[in-house]
Structure formats: C-alpha cells, structure tokens
Design an enzyme around this catalytic site. Structure first.
Site, mmCIF file in Angstrom:
data_model
loop_
_atom_site.group_PDB
_atom_site.id
_atom_site.type_symbol
_atom_site.label_atom_id
_atom_site.label_comp_id
_atom_site.label_asym_id
_atom_site.label_seq_id
_atom_site.Cartn_x
_atom_site.Cartn_y
_atom_site.Cartn_z
ATOM 1 N N LYS A 112 0.822 -1.217 0.000
ATOM 2 C CA LYS A 112 0.000 0.000 0.000
ATOM 3 C C LYS A 112 0.854 1.265 0.000
ATOM 4 O O LYS A 112 0.525 2.235 -0.656
ATOM 5 C CB LYS A 112 -0.965 0.001 1.178
ATOM 6 C CG LYS A 112 -2.029 -1.064 1.003
ATOM 7 C CD LYS A 112 -3.239 -0.860 1.877
ATOM 8 C CE LYS A 112 -4.294 -1.880 1.437
ATOM 9 N NZ LYS A 112 -5.446 -1.927 2.294
ATOM 10 N N LYS A 195 -5.886 -10.644 -6.404
ATOM 11 C CA LYS A 195 -7.111 -10.708 -5.597
ATOM 12 C C LYS A 195 -8.047 -9.563 -5.968
ATOM 13 O O LYS A 195 -7.599 -8.478 -6.347
ATOM 14 C CB LYS A 195 -6.785 -10.695 -4.105
ATOM 15 C CG LYS A 195 -6.424 -9.349 -3.531
ATOM 16 C CD LYS A 195 -6.597 -9.293 -2.009
ATOM 17 C CE LYS A 195 -6.482 -7.835 -1.573
ATOM 18 N NZ LYS A 195 -6.792 -7.572 -0.198
ATOM 19 N N LYS A 198 -10.765 -3.510 -3.585
ATOM 20 C CA LYS A 198 -11.431 -2.258 -3.938
ATOM 21 C C LYS A 198 -10.436 -1.222 -4.445
ATOM 22 O O LYS A 198 -10.775 -0.427 -5.304
ATOM 23 C CB LYS A 198 -12.222 -1.719 -2.757
ATOM 24 C CG LYS A 198 -11.359 -1.280 -1.600
ATOM 25 C CD LYS A 198 -12.115 -0.414 -0.655
ATOM 26 C CE LYS A 198 -11.150 0.141 0.360
ATOM 27 N NZ LYS A 198 -10.735 -0.861 1.352
HETATM 28 N N1 AQP Z 1 -10.346 -10.864 -2.737
HETATM 29 C C1 AQP Z 1 -10.600 -11.310 -1.514
HETATM 30 N N2 AQP Z 1 -10.796 -12.626 -1.284
HETATM 31 C C2 AQP Z 1 -11.074 -13.091 -0.037
HETATM 32 N N3 AQP Z 1 -11.179 -12.280 1.037
HETATM 33 C C3 AQP Z 1 -10.989 -10.961 0.873
HETATM 34 N N4 AQP Z 1 -11.031 -9.910 1.722
HETATM 35 C C4 AQP Z 1 -10.774 -8.773 1.032
HETATM 36 N N5 AQP Z 1 -10.553 -9.054 -0.269
HETATM 37 C C5 AQP Z 1 -10.695 -10.406 -0.408
HETATM 38 C C6 AQP Z 1 -11.337 -10.014 3.155
HETATM 39 O O1 AQP Z 1 -12.368 -9.108 3.462
HETATM 40 C C7 AQP Z 1 -12.253 -8.727 4.835
HETATM 41 C C8 AQP Z 1 -12.419 -7.239 4.976
HETATM 42 O O2 AQP Z 1 -11.261 -6.641 4.449
HETATM 43 P P1 AQP Z 1 -10.925 -5.120 4.572
HETATM 44 O O3 AQP Z 1 -11.613 -4.490 5.697
HETATM 45 O O4 AQP Z 1 -9.457 -4.997 4.415
HETATM 46 O O5 AQP Z 1 -11.673 -4.642 3.338
HETATM 47 P P2 AQP Z 1 -11.159 -3.881 2.160
HETATM 48 O O6 AQP Z 1 -10.082 -2.976 2.606
HETATM 49 O O7 AQP Z 1 -12.411 -3.337 1.543
HETATM 50 O O8 AQP Z 1 -10.592 -5.069 1.281
HETATM 51 P P3 AQP Z 1 -9.669 -4.900 0.054
HETATM 52 O O9 AQP Z 1 -10.461 -4.803 -1.165
HETATM 53 O O10 AQP Z 1 -8.689 -6.000 0.170
HETATM 54 O O11 AQP Z 1 -9.036 -3.532 0.327
HETATM 55 P P4 AQP Z 1 -7.769 -2.893 -0.267
HETATM 56 O O12 AQP Z 1 -8.129 -2.451 -1.622
HETATM 57 O O13 AQP Z 1 -7.580 -1.782 0.695
HETATM 58 O O14 AQP Z 1 -6.714 -3.954 -0.264
HETATM 59 C C9 AQP Z 1 -10.885 -9.224 5.301
HETATM 60 O O15 AQP Z 1 -11.070 -10.349 6.113
HETATM 61 C C10 AQP Z 1 -10.179 -9.586 4.026
HETATM 62 O O16 AQP Z 1 -9.280 -10.647 4.217
#
Ligand code: AQP
Length: 332
Positions: A112, A195, A198
């Site tokens: 990040k 993966k 968002k």
């Molecule tokens: N692609 C994924 N597959 C399985 N699990 C996932 N999680 C996130 N992406 C995947 C799981 O969702 C939970 C919440 O995660 P978070 O609060 O980190 O949510 P987020 O930031 O909206 O998720 P992102 O998309 O992964 O964010 P960025 O873009 O910031 O990296 C967690 O348990 C996570 O493992």
C-alpha cells in the site's frame, strides 16, 4: 463457546464479493456456534485520507450491509470500532511491544505504501496491523475469520500475544486465523491472478454487492477466462474459470466436482450465464435489505449502541488487566 472477532473497513461504500465470500459469509455462519464480535473498523479507515461526511455515512452503510448479509444482533455483538476507546488504548501498548523491523515486514503495508509513495503513507498505515492486534486481543478471541490477505496480521497477533504473556504473565488468548481454503482469495474478474480488491481492481474486475444487478450480470459475463474450452478447476492454468467455479460453488452449495460434471461438454458462456443469474438472485435481496436498514437509521444506531456497550464490557476488563500488568499506576 469459543470466541471469534473480526472487522471490516467502511471505506469503499459497497462491500465487494471478495469481502463477502472471504470473510462476511463466515461471520454469519460462526455467530451460530461462537461468541462472535464483529466491528466496522473506522479507526483503520483513517489510515488513508477520508472525507468526514462520507466516512460517517459509509460506517452506517457497512453496518447495514452486515445486517443485510445475515448478522443478527441477538446472536452476535456488532459495533463500531471508535465507539470502544479501548482499541486505541491497547494499540499503544502493542505499538511499544513491536519491533520496528517486525512491523516493516508486513507485506500489506509494503504494497500500500509503495502505491501511495512511501513518503506520503501515514504512520497510521504503518501501525495498522498493530491496531488489528489490539482489536483481536481485547476480546480474547480464539479465532479470527478473515481472507488470506490477513494471515500475516493474525500471525503478528499471535507473536505479540505470546511475547506479552511471556514478559508479563498469562494475559491474552493466542488466536488462530480462521481461513476457509475455497474462499480464502477471490480473484479479480478481469485479472484472475490478483485478488479482487477495492483499491487495485478495475471497475470491471470488481463485483460490488450494491451495484445495479444488471451491471453485476454484465461484469460476470465479460469475465476473463482462457483460450481453452474445458470447464475444469485448475487454479494454476485456468485461474479465470477456477475463480468462477469457486464463486458458483459457494453461492449454490454445489461441490466443484459436481459443477465440473454438470458443465461437461458445455461452453464458458453457459457457466457465465448461470453464474450471472445466481449473482443477480443473491445481490438483489441483499441490496434491498441494506436499503431497509439505511431507511431506519435510529434502529441501526441503537443496534450499534447496544453492541458497543457489550463490546466495552469485555474490552475494558482486558485493558484493565493489561494496564495493571504493564505497571501503570491505577487512577484513584
Ligand atoms: N479478494 C478477496 N478474497 C477473499 N477475502 C478478501 N477480503 C478482502 N478481499 C478479499 C477479506 O475481506 C475482509 C475485509 O477486508 P478489509 O476491511 O481490508 O476490506 P477492504 O479494505 O475493503 O478489502 P480490500 O479490497 O482488500 O481492500 P484494499 O483495496 O484496501 O486492499 C478481510 O477479512 C479480508 O481478508
């Protein structure tokens, strides 16, 4: 009952399919068998810049989506992280227990901060995993249901719990990650080698649960597959098809081998059409239920207030023990 704790960020507005299948779906199941604590992690959200109005709205929206997904406030404790000040308080103690090098090895921070430019990343983003450690340890959680991307942070939690217990005497339960193999990582529909996320996915690769169902169907139908024609699970050589099979398997409760048999001799189009239909049937009521909770903010806020009260009673006890162990003079 064993205890579980997990959290989700309110940042993006809509949850995406990875959040749901990787985490929230397990939360719903675990509330039946575990003493479950789930929270909207707004303290984590401000590790990157947030518009205050949007953050507030997105915090309610996240809670509404969790309820729409099936969390039942009678069966679990649902709350907002900033309503329980002990999270920030225990995080400080954990910060002081963590090595700088140890924190520097967290891959999520490396990814990040590289994206933002290392100089622009906040110190909060750097210590994000340590706040997560505090979140988990405050509730003496036995298990932490998360996606694969969070495994390293749960490992750090284990290390710090053991370190504290060793230094000051038994205080914290050492938690284990609860990661289901099938849904540990849901992949981007346009680039099925990364993966679904968002911040990194393109709009077409990311299934937002609150998208218009029509949009969702379109995204599924234009998912990237491969030039082969066989519908078979092979994550390495056929990541796109395998991802679609995983999603269909979980949402319909059909095993992957059964799906492979059902699609024998069929084209990718058939798989995509079926999955699009299943997705639409899933997101349509989800979207409606979310809206119902949003239309009644008083009920929503009172659920969160009750949740915070319950959470605080547990968190305050752990924090008091920790402060005592560390050697802080009790306030009279
Ligand atoms: N692609 C994924 N597959 C399985 N699990 C996932 N999680 C996130 N992406 C995947 C799981 O969702 C939970 C919440 O995660 P978070 O609060 O980190 O949510 P987020 O930031 O909206 O998720 P992102 O998309 O992964 O964010 P960025 O873009 O910031 O990296 C967690 O348990 C996570 O493992």
């Amino acid at each position: 009952r064993p205890r579980v704790l997990s959290g989700i960020q309110p940042t993006a507005g809509s949850f995406h399919l990875g959040n749901y299948l990787g985490a929230v779906r397990q939360w719903v199941a675990l509330q039946e068998s575990h003493d479950a604590f789930y929270m909207v992690v707004d303290l984590h959200a401000i590790t990157v810049p947030q518009d205050p109005k949007e953050l507030r709205a997105n915090t309610r929206l996240a809670a509404a989506q969790l309820l729409a997904a099936g969390l039942d406030p009678e069966r679990c404790t649902l709350f907002v992280q900033s309503h329980v000040p002990e999270h920030a308080q225990l995080a400080w103690v954990m910060n002081c227990l963590t090595g700088f090098g140890e924190a520097s090895r967290m891959t999520q921070f490396k990814d990040k901060s590289a994206k933002q430019g290392a100089d622009r990343a906040s110190v909060g983003l750097f210590t994000y995993p340590i706040l997560q450690v505090a979140d988990i340890l405050l509730y003496q959680a036995n298990q932490v249901p998360v996606g694969e991307d969070q495994r390293q942070h749960v490992e750090l939690t284990r290390d710090l719990a053991e370190r504290f217990n060793h230094r000051y005497g038994p205080t914290f339960t050492v938690p284990a990650p609860y990661i289901l193999k099938e849904t540990a990582k849901i992949y981007d529909l346009q680039d099925p080698t990364v993966k679904m996320s968002k911040s990194a996915s393109t709009p077409k690769g990311l299934i937002n649960l609150l998208d218009e169902p029509k949009t969702t169907a379109k995204k599924v139908k234009s998912a990237v597959t491969d030039t082969d024609t066989v519908i078979r699970y092979d994550a390495e050589n056929k990541p796109g098809v395998s991802n679609l099979l995983t999603i269909l398997s979980v949402l319909t409760g059909t095993s992957i081998p059964d799906l492979e048999r059902a699609y024998e001799g069929k084209m990718y189009g058939a798989l995509k059409t079926d999955l699009a239909e299943v997705m639409v049937d899933f997101v349509t009521p989800f979207k409606n239920r979310t809206q119902e909770y949003l239309d009644d903010p008083e009920t929503l806020d009172s659920i969160l207030a009750k949740g915070a009260e319950k959470a605080r009673s547990v968190a305050a006890e752990t924090l008091a023990q920790t402060y005592e162990k560390v050697g802080f003079l009790p306030a009279k």
